[in-house]
Design an enzyme around this catalytic site. Structure first.
Site, mmCIF file in Angstrom:
data_model
loop_
_atom_site.group_PDB
_atom_site.id
_atom_site.type_symbol
_atom_site.label_atom_id
_atom_site.label_comp_id
_atom_site.label_asym_id
_atom_site.label_seq_id
_atom_site.Cartn_x
_atom_site.Cartn_y
_atom_site.Cartn_z
ATOM 1 N N HIS A 21 36.004 33.524 41.160
ATOM 2 C CA HIS A 21 35.552 35.024 41.065
ATOM 3 C C HIS A 21 34.042 34.929 41.240
ATOM 4 O O HIS A 21 33.604 36.212 42.190
ATOM 5 C CB HIS A 21 35.660 35.302 39.359
ATOM 6 C CG HIS A 21 37.102 35.490 38.935
ATOM 7 N ND1 HIS A 21 37.368 34.839 37.940
ATOM 8 C CD2 HIS A 21 38.300 36.157 39.501
ATOM 9 C CE1 HIS A 21 38.674 35.080 37.599
ATOM 10 N NE2 HIS A 21 39.182 35.884 38.390
ATOM 11 N N LYS A 47 49.233 37.971 24.549
ATOM 12 C CA LYS A 47 48.990 36.960 23.347
ATOM 13 C C LYS A 47 48.321 35.697 23.639
ATOM 14 O O LYS A 47 47.777 35.204 22.776
ATOM 15 C CB LYS A 47 50.338 36.790 22.783
ATOM 16 C CG LYS A 47 50.942 37.813 21.854
ATOM 17 C CD LYS A 47 52.215 37.571 21.118
ATOM 18 C CE LYS A 47 52.601 38.579 20.312
ATOM 19 N NZ LYS A 47 54.130 38.631 20.347
ATOM 20 N N ARG A 96 43.827 34.016 47.597
ATOM 21 C CA ARG A 96 43.499 32.509 47.567
ATOM 22 C C ARG A 96 44.485 31.987 48.669
ATOM 23 O O ARG A 96 44.294 30.935 49.256
ATOM 24 C CB ARG A 96 43.724 31.894 46.334
ATOM 25 C CG ARG A 96 42.527 32.285 45.253
ATOM 26 C CD ARG A 96 42.863 32.117 43.882
ATOM 27 N NE ARG A 96 44.173 32.972 43.436
ATOM 28 C CZ ARG A 96 44.739 32.987 42.252
ATOM 29 N NH1 ARG A 96 44.069 32.145 41.323
ATOM 30 N NH2 ARG A 96 45.900 33.613 41.960
ATOM 31 N N SER A 134 42.521 31.526 36.414
ATOM 32 C CA SER A 134 41.937 31.798 34.875
ATOM 33 C C SER A 134 43.250 31.226 34.156
ATOM 34 O O SER A 134 42.795 30.536 33.271
ATOM 35 C CB SER A 134 41.764 33.427 34.493
ATOM 36 O OG SER A 134 40.854 33.924 35.404
#
Ligand code: PNS
Length: 168
Positions: A21, A47, A96, A134
């Protein structure tokens, strides 16, 4: 060369911000006067999330606190509505690999039908970050792996606190 736009939006979940990022934010900043890093609230309710939206914004602000022209905000609702509310007509998304393409293409065309005046521009990060995400950073970190090569130092410290890991 510069974009003929002073303000561009770089949206995402950023849970957490990675060096992939960061690479894109710096590339975009070279083209535009102002980059708004927009952290989506709707995409942060999983969650398995590592950080709340407020924590993500605070972390990204910390990373760019000495860098003019980079603003960090959260948004809820449609991305195109947020872009309009900030008077921005360009949204940047990173690509990507081909595996990103189908989802990104669908989103770009949906955003265009919702708001034809807004353009989505795809940019490639440095090739050394093409495998980085991430979700992989979260998983590796939660299992005690070293992610120091993949995130800025402030994010590394926050991950160490979140997962109670020494290496992160
Ligand atoms: O980092 P991500 O999770 O790939 O980012 C996806 C994001 C936040 C850009 C996308 O989910 C989004 O734009 N969410 C806001 C709600 C919205 O506008 N949805 C319709 C997209 S066509």
């Amino acid at each position: 060369m510069a974009l003929n736009e002073s303000r561009v939006i770089y949206p995402g979940s950023f849970d957490p911000l990675t060096l992939g990022h960061d690479d894109l934010i710096r590339r975009v900043r070279r083209l535009a006067d102002e980059v708004i890093v927009a952290v989506a609230e709707t995409a942060t309710q999983s969650k398995r999330a590592a950080f709340t939206v407020e924590e993500r914004v605070a972390l990204i602000e910390q990373v760019y606190r000495d860098e003019p022209g980079i603003e960090v905000v959260s948004f809820s609702g449609l991305l195109v509505d947020f872009a309009r509310s900030r008077d921005a007509r360009v949204i940047i998304r990173g690509l990507r690999a081909m595996s990103d393409f189908e989802y990104e293409f669908q989103m770009a065309l949906m955003n265009r039908s919702l708001s034809p005046e807004i353009e989505v521009i795809f940019m490639a990060p440095d090739s050394k970050y093409t495998f980085l995400s991430s979700s992989l950073v979260r998983e590796v970190c939660a299992l005690g792996g070293d992610v120091s090569e993949f995130v800025p130092p402030a994010v590394l410290a926050a991950l160490a606190e979140r997962y109670g890991t020494g290496s992160a």
